[in-house]
Design a protein around this motif. Structure first.
Motif, PDB file in Angstrom:
ATOM      1  N   ALA A  44       0.829  -1.207   0.000  1.00 22.77           N
ATOM      2  CA  ALA A  44       0.000   0.000   0.000  1.00 22.77           C
ATOM      3  C   ALA A  44       0.862   1.255   0.000  1.00 22.77           C
ATOM      4  O   ALA A  44       0.552   2.231  -0.689  1.00 22.77           O
ATOM      5  CB  ALA A  44      -0.940  -0.006   1.206  1.00 22.77           C
ATOM      6  N   GLY A  45       1.952   1.247   0.767  1.00 17.96           N
ATOM      7  CA  GLY A  45       2.832   2.410   0.807  1.00 17.96           C
ATOM      8  C   GLY A  45       3.488   2.674  -0.534  1.00 17.96           C
ATOM      9  O   GLY A  45       3.566   3.822  -0.998  1.00 17.96           O
ATOM     10  N   VAL A  46       3.972   1.624  -1.189  1.00 11.72           N
ATOM     11  CA  VAL A  46       4.632   1.784  -2.486  1.00 11.72           C
ATOM     12  C   VAL A  46       3.622   2.226  -3.544  1.00 11.72           C
ATOM     13  O   VAL A  46       3.913   3.086  -4.381  1.00 11.72           O
ATOM     14  CB  VAL A  46       5.322   0.473  -2.909  1.00 11.72           C
ATOM     15  CG1 VAL A  46       5.992   0.632  -4.271  1.00 11.72           C
ATOM     16  CG2 VAL A  46       6.352   0.056  -1.874  1.00 11.72           C
ATOM     17  N   ALA A  47       2.426   1.627  -3.519  1.00 12.72           N
ATOM     18  CA  ALA A  47       1.396   1.998  -4.490  1.00 12.72           C
ATOM     19  C   ALA A  47       1.011   3.468  -4.344  1.00 12.72           C
ATOM     20  O   ALA A  47       0.819   4.174  -5.338  1.00 12.72           O
ATOM     21  CB  ALA A  47       0.173   1.107  -4.320  1.00 12.72           C
ATOM     22  N   GLN A  48       0.886   3.936  -3.110  1.00 14.96           N
ATOM     23  CA  GLN A  48       0.555   5.347  -2.883  1.00 14.96           C
ATOM     24  C   GLN A  48       1.660   6.266  -3.388  1.00 14.96           C
ATOM     25  O   GLN A  48       1.390   7.299  -4.025  1.00 14.96           O
ATOM     26  CB  GLN A  48       0.301   5.580  -1.384  1.00 14.96           C
ATOM     27  CG  GLN A  48       0.117   7.034  -0.978  1.00 14.96           C
ATOM     28  CD  GLN A  48      -1.219   7.622  -1.388  1.00 14.96           C
ATOM     29  OE1 GLN A  48      -1.911   7.066  -2.233  1.00 14.96           O
ATOM     30  NE2 GLN A  48      -1.581   8.733  -0.789  1.00 14.96           N
ATOM     31  N   ALA A  49       2.916   5.914  -3.120  1.00 14.97           N
ATOM     32  CA  ALA A  49       4.043   6.727  -3.595  1.00 14.97           C
ATOM     33  C   ALA A  49       4.056   6.793  -5.117  1.00 14.97           C
ATOM     34  O   ALA A  49       4.279   7.856  -5.705  1.00 14.97           O
ATOM     35  CB  ALA A  49       5.359   6.154  -3.077  1.00 14.97           C
ATOM     36  N   GLY A  50       3.822   5.668  -5.770  1.00 15.70           N
ATOM     37  CA  GLY A  50       3.771   5.660  -7.229  1.00 15.70           C
ATOM     38  C   GLY A  50       2.632   6.490  -7.769  1.00 15.70           C
ATOM     39  O   GLY A  50       2.788   7.224  -8.748  1.00 15.70           O
ATOM     40  N   HIS A  51       1.474   6.393  -7.127  1.00 13.26           N
ATOM     41  CA  HIS A  51       0.298   7.156  -7.565  1.00 13.26           C
ATOM     42  C   HIS A  51       0.558   8.663  -7.494  1.00 13.26           C
ATOM     43  O   HIS A  51       0.258   9.404  -8.431  1.00 13.26           O
ATOM     44  CB  HIS A  51      -0.895   6.781  -6.684  1.00 13.26           C
ATOM     45  CG  HIS A  51      -2.093   7.649  -6.880  1.00 13.26           C
ATOM     46  ND1 HIS A  51      -2.857   7.623  -8.028  1.00 13.26           N
ATOM     47  CD2 HIS A  51      -2.654   8.593  -6.080  1.00 13.26           C
ATOM     48  CE1 HIS A  51      -3.839   8.506  -7.925  1.00 13.26           C
ATOM     49  NE2 HIS A  51      -3.737   9.108  -6.752  1.00 13.26           N
ATOM     50  N   LEU A  52       1.133   9.125  -6.390  1.00 10.43           N
ATOM     51  CA  LEU A  52       1.363  10.562  -6.221  1.00 10.43           C
ATOM     52  C   LEU A  52       2.499  11.076  -7.092  1.00 10.43           C
ATOM     53  O   LEU A  52       2.538  12.262  -7.428  1.00 10.43           O
ATOM     54  CB  LEU A  52       1.656  10.870  -4.749  1.00 10.43           C
ATOM     55  CG  LEU A  52       0.486  10.650  -3.778  1.00 10.43           C
ATOM     56  CD1 LEU A  52       0.911  10.980  -2.355  1.00 10.43           C
ATOM     57  CD2 LEU A  52      -0.723  11.486  -4.169  1.00 10.43           C
ATOM     58  N   SER A  53       3.440  10.198  -7.450  1.00  8.99           N
ATOM     59  CA  SER A  53       4.603  10.625  -8.232  1.00  8.99           C
ATOM     60  C   SER A  53       4.446  10.361  -9.717  1.00  8.99           C
ATOM     61  O   SER A  53       5.306  10.749 -10.500  1.00  8.99           O
ATOM     62  CB  SER A  53       5.868   9.912  -7.725  1.00  8.99           C
ATOM     63  OG  SER A  53       6.086  10.187  -6.363  1.00  8.99           O
ATOM     64  N   GLY A  54       3.391   9.692 -10.119  1.00  5.70           N
ATOM     65  CA  GLY A  54       3.194   9.396 -11.530  1.00  5.70           C
ATOM     66  C   GLY A  54       4.079   8.294 -12.050  1.00  5.70           C
ATOM     67  O   GLY A  54       4.305   8.185 -13.260  1.00  5.70           O
ATOM     68  N   ALA A  55       4.601   7.432 -11.161  1.00  4.23           N
ATOM     69  CA  ALA A  55       5.470   6.328 -11.574  1.00  4.23           C
ATOM     70  C   ALA A  55       4.689   5.025 -11.546  1.00  4.23           C
ATOM     71  O   ALA A  55       4.006   4.734 -10.554  1.00  4.23           O
ATOM     72  CB  ALA A  55       6.685   6.226 -10.652  1.00  4.23           C
ATOM     73  N   PRO A  56       4.757   4.207 -12.605  1.00  2.00           N
ATOM     74  CA  PRO A  56       4.059   2.916 -12.584  1.00  2.00           C
ATOM     75  C   PRO A  56       4.690   1.975 -11.567  1.00  2.00           C
ATOM     76  O   PRO A  56       5.911   1.931 -11.420  1.00  2.00           O
ATOM     77  CB  PRO A  56       4.230   2.397 -14.013  1.00  2.00           C
ATOM     78  CG  PRO A  56       5.399   3.128 -14.569  1.00  2.00           C
ATOM     79  CD  PRO A  56       5.440   4.459 -13.880  1.00  2.00           C
ATOM     80  N   VAL A  57       3.858   1.222 -10.855  1.00  2.00           N
ATOM     81  CA  VAL A  57       4.314   0.333  -9.780  1.00  2.00           C
ATOM     82  C   VAL A  57       3.777  -1.066 -10.018  1.00  2.00           C
ATOM     83  O   VAL A  57       2.601  -1.246 -10.362  1.00  2.00           O
ATOM     84  CB  VAL A  57       3.832   0.843  -8.409  1.00  2.00           C
ATOM     85  CG1 VAL A  57       4.048  -0.208  -7.323  1.00  2.00           C
ATOM     86  CG2 VAL A  57       4.557   2.133  -8.037  1.00  2.00           C
ATOM     87  N   ALA A  58       4.633  -2.061  -9.815  1.00  6.21           N
ATOM     88  CA  ALA A  58       4.217  -3.462  -9.822  1.00  6.21           C
ATOM     89  C   ALA A  58       4.616  -4.093  -8.492  1.00  6.21           C
ATOM     90  O   ALA A  58       5.743  -3.896  -8.023  1.00  6.21           O
ATOM     91  CB  ALA A  58       4.855  -4.222 -10.976  1.00  6.21           C
ATOM     92  N   ILE A  59       3.705  -4.833  -7.893  1.00  6.68           N
ATOM     93  CA  ILE A  59       3.964  -5.568  -6.657  1.00  6.68           C
ATOM     94  C   ILE A  59       4.101  -7.039  -7.021  1.00  6.68           C
ATOM     95  O   ILE A  59       3.173  -7.647  -7.563  1.00  6.68           O
ATOM     96  CB  ILE A  59       2.830  -5.377  -5.632  1.00  6.68           C
ATOM     97  CG1 ILE A  59       2.527  -3.885  -5.423  1.00  6.68           C
ATOM     98  CG2 ILE A  59       3.176  -6.069  -4.321  1.00  6.68           C
ATOM     99  CD1 ILE A  59       3.678  -3.082  -4.856  1.00  6.68           C
ATOM    100  N   ILE A  60       5.252  -7.617  -6.713  1.00  3.40           N
ATOM    101  CA  ILE A  60       5.583  -8.993  -7.109  1.00  3.40           C
ATOM    102  C   ILE A  60       5.961  -9.763  -5.849  1.00  3.40           C
ATOM    103  O   ILE A  60       6.975  -9.474  -5.214  1.00  3.40           O
ATOM    104  CB  ILE A  60       6.747  -9.008  -8.119  1.00  3.40           C
ATOM    105  CG1 ILE A  60       6.400  -8.140  -9.334  1.00  3.40           C
ATOM    106  CG2 ILE A  60       7.085 -10.434  -8.537  1.00  3.40           C
ATOM    107  CD1 ILE A  60       7.569  -7.888 -10.263  1.00  3.40           C
ATOM    108  N   ARG A  61       5.168 -10.761  -5.495  1.00  3.20           N
ATOM    109  CA  ARG A  61       5.356 -11.480  -4.236  1.00  3.20           C
ATOM    110  C   ARG A  61       5.438 -12.986  -4.454  1.00  3.20           C
ATOM    111  O   ARG A  61       4.574 -13.577  -5.123  1.00  3.20           O
ATOM    112  CB  ARG A  61       4.190 -11.185  -3.286  1.00  3.20           C
ATOM    113  CG  ARG A  61       4.119  -9.746  -2.802  1.00  3.20           C
ATOM    114  CD  ARG A  61       5.320  -9.383  -1.980  1.00  3.20           C
ATOM    115  NE  ARG A  61       5.101  -8.196  -1.170  1.00  3.20           N
ATOM    116  CZ  ARG A  61       5.981  -7.724  -0.296  1.00  3.20           C
ATOM    117  NH1 ARG A  61       7.124  -8.356  -0.115  1.00  3.20           N
ATOM    118  NH2 ARG A  61       5.734  -6.630   0.402  1.00  3.20           N
ATOM    119  N   GLY A  62       6.458 -13.613  -3.879  1.00  3.41           N
ATOM    120  CA  GLY A  62       6.543 -15.059  -3.836  1.00  3.41           C
ATOM    121  C   GLY A  62       5.879 -15.562  -2.560  1.00  3.41           C
ATOM    122  O   GLY A  62       6.066 -14.989  -1.482  1.00  3.41           O
ATOM    123  N   ILE A  63       5.096 -16.625  -2.657  1.00  8.28           N
ATOM    124  CA  ILE A  63       4.364 -17.150  -1.507  1.00  8.28           C
ATOM    125  C   ILE A  63       5.302 -18.023  -0.661  1.00  8.28           C
ATOM    126  O   ILE A  63       5.772 -19.068  -1.115  1.00  8.28           O
ATOM    127  CB  ILE A  63       3.139 -17.951  -1.952  1.00  8.28           C
ATOM    128  CG1 ILE A  63       2.175 -17.046  -2.719  1.00  8.28           C
ATOM    129  CG2 ILE A  63       2.440 -18.587  -0.758  1.00  8.28           C
ATOM    130  CD1 ILE A  63       1.661 -15.864  -1.932  1.00  8.28           C
TER     131      ILE A  63
END
Length: 387
Positions: free
Chosen positions: A191-210
């Motif tokens: 959520a923190g990274v997504a918010q930073a990307g949204h406000l800065s105009g940078a595309p964000v991908a969240i990639i998680r291994g289970i």
């Protein structure tokens, strides 16, 4: 258009090392406030990556992500690491790519109970499409001796909270099942990274291994065995995605260069027409009847960009008057506009970079208004050319 690297951030050292093993020619890079990154290339490619450690938690991840975006003006930001699976929807070792991220701890406590007030960020469409394409190609995973089965790539919601989730029956677990039952995985930074990307105009991908099932077995011997494997799988997919992002970015840039002659620095179409006229040209060389041109395009001047920004201010005012833009967004946008205008006149590399980042942040702020966001794109490019 950004010429920066792909930024890859992790929360844990184990995740950092999993990504680092895929990079070569690493060089340290120190932010002026002390944050350290390493910049290298994905092994066997020319894809540049800036790797950083954000530490645990949404707040820390947001700060470091914002700092990395301002420092590198990246093609994209990838947050890479491990997560717990929810509802047995993903196998241990599988990779989950967030189609959207829930900040699930938002709520209001009332007499009849706790009511959910979530925030949600959707992944950029183009980035999701590229990740889906790579998942179909299925050529990203490393062979793992002694382990059967290839990890799968799954796409769905990721829930990001502020506590470690390790129970199926706790009040927290029941809350998540009731309000966020489409989430495939749970963690503490997206959520923190997504918010930073949204406000800065940078595309964000969240990639998680289970690495675990968030069901009370976290920190068991089995969990400790799966953590490095899940981190390695997430890093493998992230490296593949980073390479393709850079290739796609370069192709888009080349296509834009081919069309640049038909538009000015603010993206407005320019048409030159001459009827029964004698046209004088300046040629680099003339050989026989062939004229070899040496074009020197006029660089956008600071006053041109200031004029465009002031016109954009007027358009913001019209959107406010038409009630298509709320008062809070309007005031934040004016603050960013004023900041950008102040830094335009300096025309130094540092001020140019500051202008670009301010305009990117403004573009993120008005992202829900496509017409306004589209108008800012050529201004960002023009700001980058000033220095």
């Amino acid at each position: 258009m950004s010429n920066g690297p792909v930024v890859v951030l992790t929360a844990l050292n184990l995740e950092y090392q999993a990504v680092r093993q895929r990079l070569v020619d690493l060089q340290p890079h120190r932010h002026k406030h002390g944050t350290r990154f390493e910049v290298g290339t994905v092994r066997g490619t020319s894809c540049r990556v800036a790797l950083g450690l954000a530490s645990k938690g949404n707040n820390s991840a947001a700060v470091i992500a914002e700092r990395a975006i301002q420092e590198f003006s990246p093609v994209a930001v990838l947050f890479v690491g491990v997560a717990g699976a929810l509802w047995d929807t993903a196998r241990l070792g599988d990779v989950v790519i967030a189609t959207h991220v829930y900040a699930y701890h938002g709520g209001t406590s009332e007499d009849d109970g706790l009511k959910s007030r979530p925030r949600v960020w959707e992944a950029p469409h183009g980035l999701s499409q590229l990740a889906s394409h790579l998942a179909r190609l299925n050529d990203w995973a490393d062979p793992t001796p002694g382990h059967e089965g290839v990890p799968q790539v799954r796409f769905g919601a990721i829930a990001a909270g502020e506590v470690v989730q390790n129970s199926r029956i706790s009040t927290e677990a029941q809350w998540i099942r009731q309000h966020y039952n489409d989430a495939l995985a749970i963690e503490m930074e997206a959520a923190g990274v997504a918010q930073a990307g949204h406000l800065s105009g940078a595309p964000v991908a969240i990639i998680r291994g289970i690495s675990d099932r968030a069901d009370g077995t976290k920190n068991s011997a089995d969990d400790r065995n799966w953590q490095p494997r899940a981190a390695a799988n997430a890093a493998a997919f992230a490296a593949r995605l980073a390479v393709e992002l850079v290739v796609e970015h370069e192709e888009t840039a080349m296509s834009g260069d081919d069309k640049a002659h038909s538009a000015d620095q603010f993206g407005r179409r320019v048409t030159n027409t001459a009827h029964n006229s004698t046209i004088g040209i300046m040629a680099g060389t003339v050989t026989g009847s062939n004229v070899h041109m040496t074009a020197v395009p006029k660089a956008p001047g600071p006053m041109d960009l200031v004029a465009e920004l002031n016109r954009f201010r007027e358009r913001l005012g019209r959107h406010l008057a038409e009630e298509t833009l709320d008062e809070d967004t309007y005031r934040e946008a004016l603050t960013d506009l004023d900041s950008a205008i102040r830094s335009v006149g300096a025309t130094t590399p540092e001020s140019s970079k500051r202008t670009v980042m301010t305009l990117k942040r403004l573009r993120g702020l008005v992202a829900e208004h496509p017409a306004l966001s589209a108008e800012l794109a050529p201004m960002v490019a023009a700001a980058g050319d000033l220095a």
